[in-house]
Every structure is written in structure tokens, then in C-alpha cells.
Design a protein around this motif. Structure first.
Motif, short mmCIF file in Angstrom:
data_model
loop_
_atom_site.label_atom_id
_atom_site.label_comp_id
_atom_site.label_asym_id
_atom_site.label_seq_id
_atom_site.Cartn_x
_atom_site.Cartn_y
_atom_site.Cartn_z
N UNK A 116 0.82 -1.20 0.00
CA UNK A 116 0.00 0.00 0.00
C UNK A 116 0.87 1.26 0.00
N UNK A 117 2.16 1.09 0.15
CA UNK A 117 3.06 2.24 0.15
C UNK A 117 2.98 2.98 -1.18
N UNK A 118 2.71 4.27 -1.10
CA UNK A 118 2.55 5.09 -2.31
C UNK A 118 2.28 6.53 -1.90
N UNK A 119 2.29 7.40 -2.90
CA UNK A 119 1.77 8.75 -2.69
C UNK A 119 0.28 8.71 -3.03
N UNK A 120 -0.53 9.18 -2.10
CA UNK A 120 -1.97 9.15 -2.27
C UNK A 120 -2.46 10.55 -2.66
N UNK A 121 -3.26 10.59 -3.71
CA UNK A 121 -3.76 11.85 -4.24
C UNK A 121 -5.29 11.90 -4.14
N UNK A 122 -5.78 13.04 -3.75
CA UNK A 122 -7.20 13.29 -3.72
C UNK A 122 -7.62 13.88 -5.07
N UNK A 123 -8.80 13.51 -5.53
CA UNK A 123 -9.33 14.02 -6.78
C UNK A 123 -10.79 14.43 -6.57
N UNK A 124 -11.18 15.51 -7.25
CA UNK A 124 -12.57 15.95 -7.15
C UNK A 124 -13.04 16.47 -8.49
#
Length: 119
Positions: free
Chosen positions: A89-97
Motif C-alpha cells: 500500500x506504500x505510495x503517494x496518495x492523491x485526492x481528486x474531485x
């Protein structure tokens, strides 16, 4: 202009939990679908989970049963509760809208928050 500000990432041991938050601010009519994506080193960005304005959710198979997406419409905020975390699950997590200006809809992205899961 619309801004998405993420918080909640960090370093956690395998099996642990984290909760990501993403708050939208600025001038807009409404927010349609909100979602979380992630990108690990050397891999393409992938959808983790999404939630519609009517609270219909979708979770990637890789996170089903472990992650839960939710949103507070009044606060223009989306959350990602991540349990039973794994090193993959290691990653950069990005929010999108998907933000509606009334005359058009446009995608916005957060700056990303690092999630690191140690084994």
C-alpha cells in the motif's frame, strides 16, 4: 480557483491504520465525485476508491474490506480510512474531485500525501 488539501499520511507498520482527509475550498457550485488515487514508485497512478455525490462508493479490489471511503458533503471533505495496511500500500496518495462551476465540470487534484507501510 479550487484547492484540495490532503492530510493524514505517514509511516505505519504493517497491520496498522491511517486516515486520510482531503478538504476542498474555493469558489464552485458543487462537487460531484471525489476519489483517492495512489502512485507507487515506477508504477502508474491507480484509482483506490471513489464516492459520488449520492454516496455511491467504489473500492479497488486490492483494498476491498480494508479501506473505506466516505465524505462530509457539508464540509466538502472526503476521507479514506485505511486498515490492515500492507507494505504494497506504500505510495503517494492523491485526492481528486470533479468540481462543477455551473457551466462546466473540471477535475482537481491535491498535492499528494505519502503513505509508507513498513514490514
Amino acid at each position: 480557483q479550487v484547492q484540495l488539501v490532503e492530510s493524514g499520511g505517514g509511516l505505519v507498520q504493517a497491520g496498522g491504520s491511517l486516515r486520510l482527509s482531503c478538504a476542498a475550498s474555493g469558489s464552485f457550485v458543487s462537487i460531484n465525485t471525489m476519489g483517492w488515487y495512489r502512485q507507487a514508485p515506477g508504477k502508474l497512478r491507480e484509482l483506490v476508491a471513489s464516492i459520488s455525490s449520492g454516496a455511491r462508493t467504489h473500492h479497488a479490489d486490492s483494498v476491498k474490506g480494508r479501506f473505506t471511503i466516505s465524505r462530509d458533503v457539508a464540509k466538502n471533505t472526503v476521507y479514506l480510512q485505511m486498515n490492515s495496511l500492507k507494505p504494497e500500500d506504500t505510495a503517494v496518495y492523491y485526492c481528486n474531485a470533479a468540481v462543477s462551476m455551473g457551466y462546466s465540470t473540471r477535475d482537481y487534484w491535491g498535492q499528494g500525501t505519502q503513505v509508507t507501510v513498513s514490514s
